[in-house]
Design an enzyme around this catalytic site. Structure first.
Site, PDB file in Angstrom:
ATOM      1  N   LYS A  45     -12.104  -4.652  -0.957  1.00  0.00           N
ATOM      2  CA  LYS A  45     -13.222  -3.715  -1.038  1.00  0.00           C
ATOM      3  C   LYS A  45     -12.815  -2.304  -1.431  1.00  0.00           C
ATOM      4  O   LYS A  45     -13.651  -1.534  -1.833  1.00  0.00           O
ATOM      5  CB  LYS A  45     -14.031  -3.727   0.252  1.00  0.00           C
TER       6      LYS A  45
ATOM      7  N   LYS B 115      -6.356 -10.267  -4.731  1.00  0.00           N
ATOM      8  CA  LYS B 115      -7.448 -10.514  -3.782  1.00  0.00           C
ATOM      9  C   LYS B 115      -8.654  -9.624  -4.112  1.00  0.00           C
ATOM     10  O   LYS B 115      -8.490  -8.501  -4.576  1.00  0.00           O
ATOM     11  CB  LYS B 115      -6.890 -10.197  -2.386  1.00  0.00           C
TER      12      LYS B 115
ATOM     13  N   LYS C 146       0.834  -1.213   0.000  1.00  0.00           N
ATOM     14  CA  LYS C 146       0.000   0.000   0.000  1.00  0.00           C
ATOM     15  C   LYS C 146       0.859   1.249   0.000  1.00  0.00           C
ATOM     16  O   LYS C 146       0.524   2.246  -0.644  1.00  0.00           O
ATOM     17  CB  LYS C 146      -0.923   0.021   1.222  1.00  0.00           C
TER      18      LYS C 146
HETATM   19  P1  AMP Z   1     -10.996  -6.137   5.559  1.00  0.00           P
HETATM   20  O1  AMP Z   1     -11.929  -5.959   4.406  1.00  0.00           O
HETATM   21  O2  AMP Z   1      -9.577  -5.992   5.127  1.00  0.00           O
HETATM   22  O3  AMP Z   1     -11.358  -5.359   6.761  1.00  0.00           O
HETATM   23  O4  AMP Z   1     -11.142  -7.658   5.970  1.00  0.00           O
HETATM   24  C1  AMP Z   1     -12.084  -8.177   6.881  1.00  0.00           C
HETATM   25  C2  AMP Z   1     -11.972  -9.683   6.910  1.00  0.00           C
HETATM   26  O5  AMP Z   1     -12.310 -10.238   5.641  1.00  0.00           O
HETATM   27  C3  AMP Z   1     -10.559 -10.187   7.217  1.00  0.00           C
HETATM   28  O6  AMP Z   1     -10.646 -11.354   8.016  1.00  0.00           O
HETATM   29  C4  AMP Z   1     -10.002 -10.516   5.872  1.00  0.00           C
HETATM   30  O7  AMP Z   1      -8.993 -11.502   5.928  1.00  0.00           O
HETATM   31  C5  AMP Z   1     -11.249 -11.050   5.163  1.00  0.00           C
HETATM   32  N1  AMP Z   1     -11.136 -10.857   3.706  1.00  0.00           N
HETATM   33  C6  AMP Z   1     -11.063  -9.666   3.055  1.00  0.00           C
HETATM   34  N2  AMP Z   1     -10.977  -9.861   1.724  1.00  0.00           N
HETATM   35  C7  AMP Z   1     -10.956 -11.206   1.537  1.00  0.00           C
HETATM   36  C8  AMP Z   1     -10.889 -12.048   0.379  1.00  0.00           C
HETATM   37  N3  AMP Z   1     -10.812 -11.538  -0.850  1.00  0.00           N
HETATM   38  N4  AMP Z   1     -10.911 -13.381   0.564  1.00  0.00           N
HETATM   39  C9  AMP Z   1     -11.008 -13.923   1.799  1.00  0.00           C
HETATM   40  N5  AMP Z   1     -11.081 -13.187   2.935  1.00  0.00           N
HETATM   41  C10 AMP Z   1     -11.062 -11.845   2.803  1.00  0.00           C
END
Ligand code: AMP
Ligand code: TRP
Length: 332
Positions: free
Chosen positions: A201, A198, A113
């Site tokens: 969001k 990945k 990032k």
């Molecule tokens: P975040 O969106 O980074 O706050 O992630 C929240 C949770 O969702 C965390 O446990 C991440 O590891 C999981 N997560 C986010 N994106 C993915 C993805 N593409 N595949 C699997 N897990 C995800």
């Protein structure tokens, strides 16, 4: 003693299918039933990158609403907003005095990032570097045993373990050493348009991202347009056919199947896409419907968050107070 579980989600964008399959669904189906669990909208983490205050506020409420809509039950687990519990930031500073700058500069997410921001001529917030320490504070404040997350968070949970061990050695036993747990399939859902990245969001291009609140038509279109390789045979091979492997994993996660076995069932990419799209639409339908009901009654969500924060504060305070004193600070 019951197992303690903590996990969180950042309000940096609309929640995705990756968040649901990698994390939220397991919190709902398994974790909240097996343990004393806390699930947090980790809003302080959303301030580590360029942000719009109004949007963070909206996304925080939406994330909490979706967590409840997906089935987290506030009678079984604690659902709260990180910034409502001052212990997180308090402990984060104490842990900053336990971590080294070298170990934070080695974090993959910071490197990626940070490099992206610098390439775009933007500055990098100091909090982007220190963010994994705040995450360690989130986890360690509660004596957490398990952290259910997607695979992208493994390195951060490792840091939390290292900091817990180091702190305990230096200042006396204070923290439980946590471990990360991952779902058996779909621990890393990939972007439908770029199956080597990945599904994240906050990505700029949204064509390859399924959001939990996308309507059925949009979900269908996005999955039918998923990028695949030029082969024809459906095989489960992440290296050779990452796009197809991703669709097989998504379908497997929706249907409790196994991606390898499913590969044998399909003769064409088109039929796999169609079934994956149908399965995702059905999986998300109840979540979307419940979200609409809950969103119409914002007072209820706010009340759940208020009670959650009180409960979380009560759980975190004694351990953070103990860390404060153990490090040599006078008790307040
Ligand atoms: P975040 O969106 O980074 O706050 O992630 C929240 C949770 O969702 C965390 O446990 C991440 O590891 C999981 N997560 C986010 N994106 C993915 C993805 N593409 N595949 C699997 N897990 C995800
Ligand atoms: N860093 C996590 C992510 O990007 C979110 C997070 C913050 C988290 N604090 C946490 C996850 C504590 C688990 C436990 O997804």
């Amino acid at each position: 003693m019951t197992k303690r579980i903590f996990s969180g989600i950042k309000p940096t964008g609309h929640m995705t299918l990756g968040n649901y399959l990698g994390a939220l669904r397991r919190w709902v189906e398994v974790d909240q039933h097996q343990s004393d669990a806390l699930f947090s909208v980790v809003d302080l983490h959303a301030l580590t990158v360029d942000h719009d205050p109004g949007r963070v506020r909206r996304l925080s409420r939406q994330a909490a609403t979706l967590m409840l809509a997906a089935g987290l039950d506030p009678e079984r687990c604690t659902v709260f907003v990180q910034s409502h519990v001052a212990e997180h930031a308090r402990l984060s500073y104490l842990l900053e005095c336990t971590a080294t700058d070298g170990e934070l500069r080695r974090m993959i997410q910071y490197k990626e990032k940070g490099a992206r921001a610098r390439a775009a001529g933007e500055s990098v917030r100091l909090s982007l570097l220190t963010y994994p320490v705040l995450m360690a504070a989130d986890i360690l404040a509660y004596g957490t045993d398990e952290v259910p997350v997607g695979e992208d968070q493994t390195q951060h949970v490792e840091l939390s373990r290292d900091l817990a061990v180091r702190f305990n050695q230096r200042y006396g036993h204070t923290f439980t050493v946590p471990r990360a747990t991952h779902p058996s399939v779909a621990a890393r859902v990939m972007d439908l348009q770029d199956p080597l990245s990945k599904m994240g969001k906050s990505h700029a291009s949204t064509a390859g991202i399924v959001y939990l609140l996308d309507d059925a038509d949009t979900v269908h279109k996005k999955i039918m347009r998923a990028v695949t390789d030029s082969g024809r045979e459906v095989t489960y091979d992440r290296e050779q056919s990452p796009g197809i492997a991703n669709l097989l994993e998504i379908l497997a996660a929706c249907s409790e199947g196994n991606p390898k076995d499913l590969a044998g069932v399909y003769e064409s990419y088109g039929s796999l896409k169609r079934d994956a799209a149908d399965a995702v639409v059905e999986l998300l339908r109840p979540v979307r419907e419940r979200h609409a009901e809950l969103a119409a009654d914002g007072g209820h969500v706010d009340e759940v968050l208020k009670r959650g924060a009180e409960r979380a504060r009560g759980m975190a305070r004694p351990r953070v107070d103990a860390a404060h004193v153990a490090m040599g600070l006078l008790p307040g």
